[in-house]
Design an enzyme around this catalytic site. Structure first.
Site, mmCIF file in Angstrom:
data_model
loop_
_atom_site.group_PDB
_atom_site.id
_atom_site.type_symbol
_atom_site.label_atom_id
_atom_site.label_comp_id
_atom_site.label_asym_id
_atom_site.label_seq_id
_atom_site.Cartn_x
_atom_site.Cartn_y
_atom_site.Cartn_z
ATOM 1 N N LYS A 4 69.943 99.818 32.225
ATOM 2 C CA LYS A 4 68.828 100.400 32.978
ATOM 3 C C LYS A 4 68.723 101.909 32.675
ATOM 4 O O LYS A 4 69.494 102.441 31.896
ATOM 5 C CB LYS A 4 69.022 100.128 34.476
HETATM 6 C C1 LIG Z 1 68.767 94.403 36.470
HETATM 7 C C2 LIG Z 1 67.833 93.748 37.406
HETATM 8 C C3 LIG Z 1 68.218 93.296 38.671
HETATM 9 C C4 LIG Z 1 69.657 93.230 39.125
HETATM 10 O O1 LIG Z 1 70.354 94.380 39.026
HETATM 11 P P1 LIG Z 1 71.965 94.341 38.915
HETATM 12 O O2 LIG Z 1 72.329 95.766 39.113
HETATM 13 O O3 LIG Z 1 72.301 93.813 37.568
HETATM 14 O O4 LIG Z 1 72.458 93.473 40.016
HETATM 15 C C5 LIG Z 1 67.251 92.798 39.519
HETATM 16 N N1 LIG Z 1 65.956 92.727 39.145
HETATM 17 C C6 LIG Z 1 65.562 93.100 37.922
HETATM 18 C C7 LIG Z 1 64.108 92.999 37.571
HETATM 19 C C8 LIG Z 1 66.479 93.616 37.008
HETATM 20 O O5 LIG Z 1 66.071 93.961 35.785
#
Ligand SMILES: *Cc1c(COP(=O)(O)O)cnc(C)c1O
Length: 378
Positions: free
Chosen positions: A180
């Site tokens: 991210k």
């Molecule tokens: C990455 C992601 C999540 C979950 O995040 P984590 O930190 O991996 O639990 C939820 N929704 C979307 C759209 C994502 O890309």
């Protein structure tokens, strides 16, 4: 290998983490509060609550809304499973809404069709980093008295008419997973202007206990009560120190992602059968993903063939996502399946995510472009 996404860690990040490791507070300490303040300030929200992952943040948001057995929550199907799983964690019923064919963002018209007497909320997903149509969704939420949650895990740093993501819905959810925009290893955050929601989420991340360890220590008290069922969704102070250090670089990184996207878009303009997703006017896109659609008829190559050709050359193309309602769990538990969201299902056969991350060199970008062009023309 050029991956589809990758974190950047510099010496300042390492120093920030080490400083906390040598301090008194490894978890539930001052860095958690500081990181929350920094993110709240960045997105223009009154409150931010940090938790152990984006998934925990989604769960906390559903808890704060009071989602419970029998409640329906409308969610986009073109997303990572966690966007819908959080509804199921609270025993709610996920109701999948189809997406706009050009942006693959939840389509407000499809949302309105799915609203019924048990509908409590909408989870809108800023797919690829493009903010959803929060103006129209906000009007719908007001008209039917629903709460609007933004799954903004792709869109930290994005904006709609200069209003930052994180302040466009009742609650906005972020992830700090390494792919991210900024990372804490694992981590997540919910931003909101609602003090009651924020307070409920703080309790929820700490077993449902009314006060946290640091509050009690500062008051010289030992007494605590568990007032509701919660979880251990806490994040550590050294993770938050990393997040704060990363946040300093976010704007520069968004800028780099936008430049890479601009280069891709320009290069594919005249390439038959290769079409990037649309970007709406007055959107500042965060480009967590750069997604192209491969029309096999015009491109002379299928999405799967292009995927394999790129992978063979060390280019980490990927597919985001299998529509959630097609996963075996949802098919068997909620009787979903093909035909429920035809736009998402059709898009799923054509979409391919190309590498985009701030550390990508111009050379890397040209390597990807040349590989796509060669695959299409041969
Ligand atoms: C990455 C992601 C999540 C979950 O995040 P984590 O930190 O991996 O639990 C939820 N929704 C979307 C759209 C994502 O890309």
């Amino acid at each position: 290998m050029i991956p589809y996404g990758r974190q950047e860690i510099d010496d300042a990040d390492v120093a920030a983490v080490i400083e906390v490791l040598r301090s008194d507070w490894l978890t539930t300490g001052p860095k958690v509060e500081q990181f929350e303040r920094d993110i709240a300030h960045y997105v223009g929200a009154k409150h931010a609550v940090a938790v152990s992952s984006g998934t925990a943040a989604l769960h906390a948001a559903m808890y704060a809304l009071g989602i419970t057995s029998g409640d329906e929550v409308i969610v986009s199907s073109m997303t990572f499973a966690a966007s819908a799983n959080c509804i199921v964690f609270q025993e709610g019923l996920p109701v999948f809404a189809d997406v706009d064919p050009d942006t693959l963002l939840i389509d407000p018209e499809r949302v309105e069709e799915k609203i019924g007497p048990r509908t409590k909320a909408i989870v809108a997903v800023d797919y690829a980093g493009h903010p959803c149509d929060y103006d129209t969704l906000g009007v719908l939420a007001g008209k039917y008295r629903l709460k609007l949650v933004a799954d903004a895990c792709h869109s930290l740093g994005a904006a709609l008419r200069s209003r930052p993501v994180g302040s466009l819905a009742d609650m906005s959810v972020f992830s700090f997973h390494p792919v991210k925009h900024i990372t804490t290893g694992e981590g997540g955050m919910v931003t909101t202007d609602d003090a009651v929601f924020a307070q409920r989420m703080r309790r929820f991340r700490n077993h449902g206990i009314a006060t946290d360890h640091r509050e009690r220590q500062s008051r010289g008290e030992w007494f605590y009560e568990m007032v509701d069922l919660g979880y251990n969704y806490r994040i550590t102070d050294f993770q938050c120190a990393l997040g704060m250090s990363q946040l300093h670089k976010l704007n520069e990184w968004i800028d780099r992602r936008q430049r890479i996207a601009g280069r891709y878009s320009g290069a594919f303009e005249d390439l038959p059968g290769i079409r990037p997703l649309a970007v709406r006017p007055q959107v500042s896109h965060a480009y967590h993903l750069f997604v192209i659609r491969v029309d096999a008829k015009d491109a002379g190559i299928t999405r799967d063939q292009l995927f394999r050709t790129l992978r063979e050359q060390g280019i980490g193309a990927n597919v985001h996502y299998i529509p959630v309602h097609l996963h075996p769990f949802y098919r068997s538990r909620f009787n979903t399946g093909a035909g429920l969201c035809p736009v998402a299902e059709h898009a799923y056969r054509e979409i391919l995510s190309l590498p985009v991350f701030p550390g990508m060199t111009d050379e890397d970008v040209e390597t990807v472009i040349e590989a796509v062009k060669k695959a299409v023309s041969s």
